[in-house]
Design an enzyme around this catalytic site. Structure first.
Site, PDB file in Angstrom:
ATOM      1  N   LYS A 169      33.492  34.694  45.099  1.00 46.42           N
ATOM      2  CA  LYS A 169      33.842  34.770  43.884  1.00 46.42           C
ATOM      3  C   LYS A 169      32.895  35.306  43.049  1.00 46.42           C
ATOM      4  O   LYS A 169      32.848  35.914  42.169  1.00 46.42           O
ATOM      5  CB  LYS A 169      34.673  33.497  43.346  1.00 46.42           C
ATOM      6  N   ASN A 206      44.211  39.828  43.546  1.00 42.15           N
ATOM      7  CA  ASN A 206      44.584  38.644  43.518  1.00 42.15           C
ATOM      8  C   ASN A 206      44.581  37.784  44.933  1.00 42.15           C
ATOM      9  O   ASN A 206      44.227  36.567  45.092  1.00 42.15           O
ATOM     10  CB  ASN A 206      45.859  37.972  42.708  1.00 42.15           C
ATOM     11  N   GLY A 251      48.578  39.491  46.655  1.00 44.34           N
ATOM     12  CA  GLY A 251      48.960  37.956  46.751  1.00 44.34           C
ATOM     13  C   GLY A 251      50.320  37.692  45.820  1.00 44.34           C
ATOM     14  O   GLY A 251      49.936  36.634  45.125  1.00 44.34           O
ATOM     15  N   TYR A 258      33.656  30.225  49.564  1.00 43.60           N
ATOM     16  CA  TYR A 258      34.501  30.438  48.548  1.00 43.60           C
ATOM     17  C   TYR A 258      33.619  31.106  47.293  1.00 43.60           C
ATOM     18  O   TYR A 258      33.881  31.738  46.429  1.00 43.60           O
ATOM     19  CB  TYR A 258      35.500  29.479  48.209  1.00 43.60           C
ATOM     20  N   VAL A 284      44.928  43.156  52.923  1.00 42.01           N
ATOM     21  CA  VAL A 284      43.782  43.517  52.039  1.00 42.01           C
ATOM     22  C   VAL A 284      42.356  43.719  52.774  1.00 42.01           C
ATOM     23  O   VAL A 284      41.506  44.537  52.329  1.00 42.01           O
ATOM     24  CB  VAL A 284      43.562  43.013  50.730  1.00 42.01           C
ATOM     25  N   ARG A 335      53.708  34.751  45.778  1.00 40.68           N
ATOM     26  CA  ARG A 335      53.656  33.137  45.632  1.00 40.68           C
ATOM     27  C   ARG A 335      52.384  32.726  44.784  1.00 40.68           C
ATOM     28  O   ARG A 335      51.511  33.609  44.126  1.00 40.68           O
ATOM     29  CB  ARG A 335      53.279  32.394  47.026  1.00 40.68           C
ATOM     30  N   ALA A 355      30.536  31.854  46.861  1.00 37.01           N
ATOM     31  CA  ALA A 355      29.843  33.063  47.097  1.00 37.01           C
ATOM     32  C   ALA A 355      30.845  34.328  46.789  1.00 37.01           C
ATOM     33  O   ALA A 355      30.334  35.269  46.458  1.00 37.01           O
ATOM     34  CB  ALA A 355      28.966  33.005  48.527  1.00 37.01           C
TER      35      ALA A 355
END
Length: 270
Positions: free
Chosen positions: A179, A110, A36, A175, A84, A39, A177
């Site tokens: 992380k 990332n 990632g 999101y 990924v 940007r 969960a």
């Protein structure tokens, strides 16, 4: 919150206005892969790594030309395509990096996505996309970078989590969960890889002036709501998260392992 994705990062000379210290060559001679990395926060970290004299491979799904970075840093910066979510794509990326540099010293996982939606409304496709990218993507990158780092005699893996890994918000189940799981994966990886000389840590940014925070900046109602949570009275600058990554990747972070470092200026949540 912070962003693994987002719009283009500011030029290297305009990386943030809050007391940014000068580069000190702390990553000289190192080879870093940042997923990632073309940007948002990924590009911010790649930029600061380059200024700390590392060679950086900015890996992303879509190829792009980082003209300003190339002009400033020459062949120390390159862009490679990767998905990924695909083990084969990640393995191919690491093979290409090894063919060019013969080593990988630093990996920043990332790449990530967010798909908002309450549980009863969230589609299985969206759920899988978030988990596959944010969690399985980091697994793929970790698995296939280990042999590269063993060649180099060790290395540093930095996973990018988020403040919402430990704070509840309606509509962010997938999101949050992903992380939260990424942070436990970081700790497990740290235990397994320590004997190989590989340190694994995680950064959990709060609100940062890039990517996912940008819609909040443009919405006065949302901005005022979230600003009340910021103990420091402001969102972070991308370079402030990048500085934490440099610390973990450099000799200064040599006795930090299995740690989740919150970079949020103090973040309240209710």
């Amino acid at each position: 919150m912070s962003s693994d994705t987002g719009t283009a990062f500011a030029p290297a000379g305009d990386i943030g206005a809050v007391g940014r210290p000068p580069a000190r060559g702390r990553l000289a001679g190192k080879v870093a892969v940042v997923t990632g990395g073309t940007r948002g926060l990924g590009l911010a970290m790649a930029t600061v790594f380059l200024e700390e004299e590392a060679s950086v491979i900015c890996a992303a799904r879509r190829s792009t030309t980082l003209t300003e970075l190339a002009q400033a840093h020459g062949d120390r910066v390159s862009v490679e395509t990767v998905d990924v979510c695909s083990a084969e794509s990640v393995r191919s990326l690491m093979d290409r990096v090894m063919q060019r540099f013969g080593r990988v010293d630093i990996l920043v996982s990332n790449a990530g996505v967010s798909r908002n939606g309450k549980i009863v409304d969230l589609g299985e496709r969206e759920w899988r996309e978030v988990l596959d990218t944010n969690l399985t993507g980091a697994f793929h990158c970790t698995k296939y970078v280990v042999p590269c780092m063993e060649t180099a005699g060790g290395g540093r893996i930095i996973n990018i989590s988020a403040g919402m890994s430990s704070r509840v918000a309606p509509g962010a189940a997938a999101y949050s969960a992903s992380k939260a799981a990424l942070e436990m994966f970081t700790r497990a990886s740290a235990v397994e890889l320590a004997k190989k000389g590989i340190l694994v840590n995680c950064i959990a940014p709060g609100f940062v002036n890039t990517g996912m925070y940008e819609p909040l900046r443009d919405d006065e109602r949302l901005r005022s709501r979230y600003e009340r949570m910021m103990v420091s009275g402001r969102p972070g600058e991308p370079w402030e998260v990048a500085a934490a990554a440099v610390f973990l990747a450099s000799a200064e972070g040599s006795y930090v392992n299995g740690h989740v470092l919150e970079v949020n200026g103090g973040l309240l949540w209710s």
